[in-house]
Design an enzyme around this catalytic site. Structure first.
Site, mmCIF file in Angstrom:
data_model
loop_
_atom_site.group_PDB
_atom_site.id
_atom_site.type_symbol
_atom_site.label_atom_id
_atom_site.label_comp_id
_atom_site.label_asym_id
_atom_site.label_seq_id
_atom_site.Cartn_x
_atom_site.Cartn_y
_atom_site.Cartn_z
ATOM 1 C CG ASP A 26 2.079 -7.517 2.169
ATOM 2 O OD1 ASP A 26 0.850 -7.512 1.546
ATOM 3 O OD2 ASP A 26 3.018 -7.188 1.758
ATOM 4 C CG ASP A 28 1.434 -11.547 -3.255
ATOM 5 O OD1 ASP A 28 1.790 -12.049 -3.935
ATOM 6 O OD2 ASP A 28 0.313 -11.176 -2.701
ATOM 7 C CG ASP A 201 6.693 -6.171 -0.058
ATOM 8 O OD1 ASP A 201 7.017 -5.994 -1.122
ATOM 9 O OD2 ASP A 201 5.373 -6.123 0.284
#
Length: 253
Positions: A26, A28, A201
């Site tokens: 991922d 961001d 996240d």
């Protein structure tokens, strides 16, 4: 270089295995810290060469899987050939893109009009094939964002779905998620027999963790969000960088 500290009860991940691992990352919140607005991020200047070195060490088996457009990822990572899934898999480079319904653009246009008229105070990010309603700067507008997204999805007659995230609600084409993106890449010859390692996240990354686990790999949650389907955890993007650097040093020793 310390990276192997525990995070909220989960152990840190083992180092990458050069011979068999495929790395899915991922962006961001995983490679760069979350910013108040998507255009306010400040990636570490060493991130692009780090990703390039990982691609070389893993023989190309590195994919960025993000809610951003692929063109944004190219800009921030200073690359035009990086394997990537953008907009949660609605955009793909390196494998077949998600098949879109012919009326998807009409559904997005209706949703765009509605949220623009009624989403005062929200930061509306138009991604073309997805629309994100950010309320990080105005947390009290979460209910409004959720209401607008739910209405747009309902009125799309099954073409759009709602994806909750970290201080954001997103409208995206049905079926375009990070799990389906991983599945598509794992069918490619480059990834034959590879063990998928997925680091992310947010709630959007859970589908990726599930597919990685089913394919014999594992997920790595970045931060302390619970519950999660990830096997391992790292506390923040800085720890992700340290883990990646330690893996590189081990793979190239």
């Amino acid at each position: 270089m310390e990276w192997n500290t525990r995070s909220d009860g989960l152990a840190p991940p083992p180092l990458l295995d050069r011979a068999r691992d495929a790395l899915f990352l991922d962006f961001d919140g995983t490679l760069v810290p979350i910013a108040e607005r998507p255009d306010a991020i400040a990636p570490d200047r060493l991130l692009p060469p780090l990703i390039a070195r990982l691609r070389a060490a893993l023989q190309g088996r590195v994919v960025i899987v993000s809610g951003r457009r692929i063109s944004d990822l190219d800009h921030y990572l200073q690359s035009t050939g990086l394997l990537a899934a953008g907009l949660h898999g609605a955009e793909m480079r390196g494998t077949e893109p998600h098949e879109m319904h012919p009326d998807i653009h009409r559904a997005l246009a209706r949703a765009r009009t509605d949220v623009s008229r009624n989403g005062g105070g929200l930061h509306i990010e138009d991604k073309g094939l997805a629309i994100a309603l950010h309320f990080r700067a105005r947390p009290e507008l979460q209910v409004l964002a959720e209401k607008l997204a739910a209405r747009a999805a309902r009125e799309s007659e099954g073409l759009l779905e709602v994806q909750p995230g970290n201080m954001v609600v997103e409208l995206r084409p049905c079926g375009a998620d990070k799990g389906s993106a991983l599945q598509a890449f794992l069918k490619e010859p480059l990834f034959a027999g590879a063990r998928p390692i997925f680091a992310g996240d947010d709630l959007t990354d859970e589908a990726g963790f599930d597919v990685a686990r089913q394919a014999g790999g594992h997920g790595i949650i970045v931060g302390a969000r619970q519950p999660t389907g990830a096997h391992y955890a790292l506390p923040d993007p800085a720890a992700v960088h340290r883990w990646l650097i330690a893996s590189l040093e081990d793979m190239t020793a």
